[in-house]
Design a protein around this motif. Structure first.
Motif, PDB file in Angstrom:
ATOM      1  N   GLY A 107      12.525 -38.226   1.034  1.00  0.00           N
ATOM      2  CA  GLY A 107      11.821 -38.345  -0.236  1.00  0.00           C
ATOM      3  C   GLY A 107      10.998 -37.111  -0.575  1.00  0.00           C
ATOM      4  N   THR A 108      10.407 -36.467   0.437  1.00  0.00           N
ATOM      5  CA  THR A 108       9.637 -35.254   0.155  1.00  0.00           C
ATOM      6  C   THR A 108      10.535 -34.128  -0.356  1.00  0.00           C
ATOM      7  OG1 THR A 108       9.816 -34.388   2.434  1.00  0.00           O
ATOM      8  CG2 THR A 108       7.960 -35.842   1.950  1.00  0.00           C
ATOM      9  N   VAL A 109      11.821 -34.185   0.029  1.00  0.00           N
ATOM     10  CA  VAL A 109      12.762 -33.199  -0.508  1.00  0.00           C
ATOM     11  C   VAL A 109      12.938 -33.416  -2.012  1.00  0.00           C
ATOM     12  CG1 VAL A 109      15.109 -32.292  -0.388  1.00  0.00           C
ATOM     13  CG2 VAL A 109      13.944 -33.027   1.706  1.00  0.00           C
ATOM     14  N   PHE A 110      13.164 -34.674  -2.401  1.00  0.00           N
ATOM     15  CA  PHE A 110      13.337 -34.968  -3.822  1.00  0.00           C
ATOM     16  C   PHE A 110      12.079 -34.620  -4.617  1.00  0.00           C
ATOM     17  CE2 PHE A 110      16.489 -38.162  -2.147  1.00  0.00           C
ATOM     18  CZ  PHE A 110      17.603 -37.520  -2.664  1.00  0.00           C
ATOM     19  N   GLY A 111      10.917 -35.101  -4.162  1.00  0.00           N
ATOM     20  CA  GLY A 111       9.681 -34.844  -4.897  1.00  0.00           C
ATOM     21  C   GLY A 111       9.287 -33.392  -4.906  1.00  0.00           C
ATOM     22  N   GLY A 112       9.401 -32.745  -3.742  1.00  0.00           N
ATOM     23  CA  GLY A 112       9.041 -31.334  -3.669  1.00  0.00           C
ATOM     24  C   GLY A 112       9.940 -30.457  -4.517  1.00  0.00           C
ATOM     25  N   MET A 113      11.236 -30.756  -4.518  1.00  0.00           N
ATOM     26  CA  MET A 113      12.162 -29.968  -5.316  1.00  0.00           C
ATOM     27  C   MET A 113      11.940 -30.197  -6.811  1.00  0.00           C
ATOM     28  SD  MET A 113      14.134 -28.096  -3.338  1.00  0.00           S
ATOM     29  CE  MET A 113      15.672 -27.753  -4.199  1.00  0.00           C
ATOM     30  N   GLN A 114      11.677 -31.448  -7.206  1.00  0.00           N
ATOM     31  CA  GLN A 114      11.452 -31.732  -8.625  1.00  0.00           C
ATOM     32  C   GLN A 114      10.292 -30.917  -9.181  1.00  0.00           C
ATOM     33  OE1 GLN A 114      10.899 -35.914  -9.327  1.00  0.00           O
ATOM     34  NE2 GLN A 114      13.043 -36.275  -9.791  1.00  0.00           N
ATOM     35  N   VAL A 115       9.125 -31.037  -8.537  1.00  0.00           N
ATOM     36  CA  VAL A 115       7.933 -30.362  -9.044  1.00  0.00           C
ATOM     37  C   VAL A 115       8.051 -28.852  -8.888  1.00  0.00           C
ATOM     38  CG1 VAL A 115       5.449 -30.074  -8.720  1.00  0.00           C
ATOM     39  CG2 VAL A 115       6.463 -32.343  -8.665  1.00  0.00           C
ATOM     40  N   SER A 116       8.562 -28.398  -7.753  1.00  0.00           N
ATOM     41  CA  SER A 116       8.656 -26.960  -7.510  1.00  0.00           C
ATOM     42  C   SER A 116       9.620 -26.285  -8.485  1.00  0.00           C
ATOM     43  CB  SER A 116       9.095 -26.693  -6.069  1.00  0.00           C
ATOM     44  OG  SER A 116       8.161 -27.217  -5.160  1.00  0.00           O
ATOM     45  N   LEU A 117      10.759 -26.923  -8.764  1.00  0.00           N
ATOM     46  CA  LEU A 117      11.696 -26.354  -9.729  1.00  0.00           C
ATOM     47  C   LEU A 117      11.118 -26.377 -11.143  1.00  0.00           C
ATOM     48  CD1 LEU A 117      15.086 -27.809  -8.434  1.00  0.00           C
ATOM     49  CD2 LEU A 117      14.330 -25.423  -8.357  1.00  0.00           C
ATOM     50  N   THR A 118      10.353 -27.451 -11.466  1.00  0.00           N
ATOM     51  CA  THR A 118       9.697 -27.498 -12.774  1.00  0.00           C
ATOM     52  C   THR A 118       8.708 -26.347 -12.915  1.00  0.00           C
ATOM     53  OG1 THR A 118       9.899 -29.907 -12.851  1.00  0.00           O
ATOM     54  CG2 THR A 118       8.291 -28.910 -14.321  1.00  0.00           C
ATOM     55  N   ALA A 119       7.885 -26.133 -11.881  1.00  0.00           N
ATOM     56  CA  ALA A 119       6.908 -25.044 -11.914  1.00  0.00           C
ATOM     57  C   ALA A 119       7.600 -23.687 -11.938  1.00  0.00           C
ATOM     58  CB  ALA A 119       5.985 -25.151 -10.705  1.00  0.00           C
ATOM     59  N   PHE A 120       8.695 -23.559 -11.187  1.00  0.00           N
ATOM     60  CA  PHE A 120       9.410 -22.283 -11.128  1.00  0.00           C
ATOM     61  C   PHE A 120      10.027 -21.926 -12.478  1.00  0.00           C
ATOM     62  CE2 PHE A 120      13.538 -20.156 -10.470  1.00  0.00           C
ATOM     63  CZ  PHE A 120      13.085 -18.943  -9.946  1.00  0.00           C
ATOM     64  N   THR A 121      10.695 -22.889 -13.109  1.00  0.00           N
ATOM     65  CA  THR A 121      11.319 -22.600 -14.407  1.00  0.00           C
ATOM     66  C   THR A 121      10.265 -22.328 -15.487  1.00  0.00           C
ATOM     67  OG1 THR A 121      11.504 -24.998 -14.795  1.00  0.00           O
ATOM     68  CG2 THR A 121      13.450 -23.849 -13.927  1.00  0.00           C
ATOM     69  N   GLU A 122       9.090 -22.973 -15.388  1.00  0.00           N
ATOM     70  CA  GLU A 122       7.987 -22.647 -16.301  1.00  0.00           C
ATOM     71  C   GLU A 122       7.526 -21.216 -16.074  1.00  0.00           C
ATOM     72  OE1 GLU A 122       6.271 -24.163 -18.676  1.00  0.00           O
ATOM     73  OE2 GLU A 122       6.993 -26.235 -18.633  1.00  0.00           O
ATOM     74  N   ALA A 123       7.427 -20.810 -14.792  1.00  0.00           N
ATOM     75  CA  ALA A 123       6.926 -19.479 -14.459  1.00  0.00           C
ATOM     76  C   ALA A 123       7.852 -18.382 -14.962  1.00  0.00           C
ATOM     77  CB  ALA A 123       6.736 -19.358 -12.946  1.00  0.00           C
ATOM     78  N   ILE A 124       9.173 -18.642 -14.992  1.00  0.00           N
ATOM     79  CA  ILE A 124      10.095 -17.605 -15.455  1.00  0.00           C
ATOM     80  C   ILE A 124      10.388 -17.724 -16.948  1.00  0.00           C
ATOM     81  CG2 ILE A 124      11.152 -17.425 -13.186  1.00  0.00           C
ATOM     82  CD1 ILE A 124      13.542 -19.006 -14.249  1.00  0.00           C
ATOM     83  N   GLY A 125       9.687 -18.653 -17.622  1.00  0.00           N
ATOM     84  CA  GLY A 125       9.830 -18.796 -19.065  1.00  0.00           C
ATOM     85  C   GLY A 125      11.076 -19.522 -19.524  1.00  0.00           C
ATOM     86  N   ARG A 126      11.673 -20.349 -18.644  1.00  0.00           N
ATOM     87  CA  ARG A 126      12.873 -21.097 -19.013  1.00  0.00           C
ATOM     88  C   ARG A 126      12.719 -22.566 -18.583  1.00  0.00           C
ATOM     89  NH1 ARG A 126      18.338 -18.153 -17.429  1.00  0.00           N
ATOM     90  NH2 ARG A 126      19.052 -19.781 -18.877  1.00  0.00           N
ATOM     91  N   PRO A 127      11.798 -23.300 -19.210  1.00  0.00           N
ATOM     92  CA  PRO A 127      11.556 -24.686 -18.791  1.00  0.00           C
ATOM     93  C   PRO A 127      12.773 -25.588 -18.954  1.00  0.00           C
ATOM     94  CG  PRO A 127      10.473 -24.220 -20.885  1.00  0.00           C
ATOM     95  CD  PRO A 127      10.947 -22.903 -20.342  1.00  0.00           C
ATOM     96  N   GLY A 128      13.636 -25.286 -19.913  1.00  0.00           N
ATOM     97  CA  GLY A 128      14.812 -26.111 -20.127  1.00  0.00           C
ATOM     98  C   GLY A 128      15.809 -26.045 -18.985  1.00  0.00           C
ATOM     99  N   ALA A 129      15.690 -25.025 -18.119  1.00  0.00           N
ATOM    100  CA  ALA A 129      16.615 -24.888 -16.987  1.00  0.00           C
ATOM    101  C   ALA A 129      16.256 -25.810 -15.838  1.00  0.00           C
ATOM    102  CB  ALA A 129      16.627 -23.434 -16.497  1.00  0.00           C
ATOM    103  N   ASN A 130      15.120 -26.487 -15.926  1.00  0.00           N
ATOM    104  CA  ASN A 130      14.674 -27.345 -14.837  1.00  0.00           C
ATOM    105  C   ASN A 130      15.692 -28.444 -14.532  1.00  0.00           C
ATOM    106  OD1 ASN A 130      13.004 -28.880 -13.019  1.00  0.00           O
ATOM    107  ND2 ASN A 130      12.453 -30.178 -14.738  1.00  0.00           N
ATOM    108  N   GLY A 131      16.124 -29.152 -15.565  1.00  0.00           N
ATOM    109  CA  GLY A 131      17.084 -30.227 -15.356  1.00  0.00           C
ATOM    110  C   GLY A 131      18.384 -29.727 -14.766  1.00  0.00           C
ATOM    111  N   LEU A 132      18.822 -28.544 -15.196  1.00  0.00           N
ATOM    112  CA  LEU A 132      20.069 -27.975 -14.686  1.00  0.00           C
ATOM    113  C   LEU A 132      19.950 -27.628 -13.209  1.00  0.00           C
ATOM    114  CD1 LEU A 132      22.910 -26.860 -15.092  1.00  0.00           C
ATOM    115  CD2 LEU A 132      21.878 -24.708 -15.854  1.00  0.00           C
ATOM    116  N   MET A 133      18.829 -26.981 -12.838  1.00  0.00           N
ATOM    117  CA  MET A 133      18.669 -26.573 -11.443  1.00  0.00           C
ATOM    118  C   MET A 133      18.533 -27.785 -10.525  1.00  0.00           C
ATOM    119  SD  MET A 133      16.357 -23.107 -11.484  1.00  0.00           S
ATOM    120  CE  MET A 133      16.721 -22.829  -9.749  1.00  0.00           C
ATOM    121  N   TYR A 134      17.797 -28.804 -10.972  1.00  0.00           N
ATOM    122  CA  TYR A 134      17.701 -29.999 -10.142  1.00  0.00           C
ATOM    123  C   TYR A 134      19.044 -30.738 -10.117  1.00  0.00           C
ATOM    124  CZ  TYR A 134      15.804 -34.102  -7.891  1.00  0.00           C
ATOM    125  OH  TYR A 134      15.560 -35.115  -6.989  1.00  0.00           O
TER     126      TYR A 134
END
Length: 456
Positions: free
Chosen positions: A266-293
């Motif tokens: 479960g920590t893999v799912f939760g950690g990846m969800q939030v971390s990918l959301t934060a990462f895609t925000e940081a690179i200016g592409r928030p819409g890519a979050n769903g794709l990467m997850y």
């Protein structure tokens, strides 16, 4: 209308027919044979629809609360609250479903979930104080319908003692992971393209419609357990019965070990969800979050397909103790890449690798649990396992959110590594409990819980 006794006898006849059919053709278990199980499609199709919200709830809460508060840490904490409530209270609904029937529990639960999610949306959009969001998150998570455990319990009731149980566990993991491909992408698209609350609104609507349709499939639901304990029988925790004499999932030591293993996943799912959301925000592409997850979940789904197609020579205990270290190693690679080379392509590729390692662990856990708990506690057992994933997901999203706020987007990827590493230590320390002889059900077979199975 049939009397209750007639309905019970009919259900038992259907179950025995399914068991005999699977035993006659158990030489070559596979997906085709599994899907030919009598009555399977009647609960598979509505079950697929009804489980979609499970993958939408936490990410929808994160996106809505982050929009209204501007903080990933707060959004992760509120989402974690919903996940914790789901993990701790959902097994109680599973136990009630074992006792009174799935439909009797699912129908009121679906209506309550719509009301509580509506309250959550209202609190967020009206800029309610943070404490109010936490309060609203508790009933929203606690009332989330647990469709996946109910589907798994239906498979177990029809296939007990059959080699097709591993295939069924793999099939359900494929379905779950497909849900985690579709759900986050759909929720993200609705929240970013329609309205920040649209993801939660869709989650509630699908929960209601799908839950009611699934509950209507009464013929395939497991026979509810007896309301009272047998006369003269006290606590029997060694055989999977609690102090009140009723079947209890967590009374089996092996079940508790599997809960720890799935907490780590479960920590893999939760950690990846939030971390990918934060990462895609940081690179200016928030819409890519769903794709990467979705890429991460797609790797999980592909591995699950492969696990179900292979005819394994080694037992599930050995497979779990082999697959889990590989998952820890993959999580370590993701964490290392996030610190040294935080590129979207690299993280996407390593995320896929991590997904490939998650599926064998999850499938084996769900396969093992059927041999460790009494038949009358199956729905509860499966709910504890899915609840453990939700609790681990909640913990992972909270920790990853805090790390992302304080140390940057890449820091959140350390969460899956720590979570799976701790779970691996538990697995290694208590690995003997994963065998039915130690988990408490070999002697219990004389009570008619299940047929004889090979012990690895």
């Amino acid at each position: 209308m049939e009397s209750p006794a007639t309905e019970t006898d009919t259900a038992r006849t259907d179950e025995n027919t399914g068991n005999r059919r699977s035993e006659r053709s158990s030489g070559r278990p596979g997906y085709g044979q599994l899907l030919r199980t009598e009555g399977a499609w009647s609960f598979l199709l509505p079950g697929f629809l009804a489980r979609q919200p499970y993958a939408m709830l936490t990410i929808s809460i994160i996106l809505l609360v982050q929009h209204t508060t501007g903080s990933f840490g707060r959004a992760g904490a509120v989402s974690a609250t919903a996940g914790i409530a789901m993990a701790l209270l959902a097994p109680q609904s599973g136990r009630l479903a074992d006792r009174f029937g799935q439909g009797a529990v699912l129908v009121p639960q679906a209506f309550l979930h719509v009301l509580t999610v509506g309250a959550m949306i209202a609190a967020a959009l009206l800029d309610a104080p943070l404490w109010a969001l936490f309060v609203a998150a508790v009933p929203a998570g606690a009332t989330a319908p647990q469709i996946s455990p109910m589907v798994r319990a239906r498979w177990a009731a029809r296939l007990q003692g059959s080699p097709l149980m591993t295939t069924a566990a793999a099939f359900e993991s494929v379905t779950d992971e497909f849900t985690f491909v579709v759900g986050p992408v759909l929720a993200t698209a609705l929240c970013t393209g329609v309205h920040p609350a649209a993801g939660l609104a869709a989650e509630a609507a699908i929960s209601l419609v799908g839950g009611l349709v699934f509950a209507a499939q009464r013929r395939t639901q497991p026979v509810p357990s007896a309301a009272g304990r047998p006369a003269g029988r006290g606590a029997d925790t060694a055989h999977g019965h609690g102090a009140d004499g009723r079947p209890s999932a967590l009374a089996a030591p092996g079940a508790r070990v599997l809960v720890a293993a799935l907490l780590g996943i479960g920590t893999v799912f939760g950690g990846m969800q939030v971390s990918l959301t934060a990462f895609t925000e940081a690179i200016g592409r928030p819409g890519a979050n769903g794709l990467m997850y979705g890429v991460f979940a797609a790797g999980n789904m592909l591995a699950a397909v492969a696990v179900g197609a292979v005819r394994w020579k080694r037992g599930p205990q050995t497979r779990l103790l082999t697959a889990y270290p590989a998952l820890v190693a993959a999580a370590a690679l993701v964490a290392l890449a996030a610190q040294l080379a935080p590129w979207a392509v690299a993280l996407g590729a390593l995320g896929t690798l991590t997904g490939l390692c998650v599926a064998p662990c999850m499938i084996t856990c769900f396969t093992l649990i059927e041999s460790l708990v009494p038949a009358g506690a199956r729905t509860e057992a499966f709910t504890w396992l899915t609840g453990a994933v939700a609790l681990g997901q909640a913990t992972g999203s909270t920790v990853a959110g805090q790390l992302a706020d304080q140390a940057g987007a890449g820091a959140g990827f350390l969460t899956p590594l720590v979570g799976t590493g701790l779970a691996l230590l538990v697995l290694l320390a208590f690995r003997k409990a994963l065998h039915p002889a130690h988990g408490g059900l070999v002697a219990a077979r004389g009570l008619g819980h299940r047929t004889t199975v090979a012990v690895d």
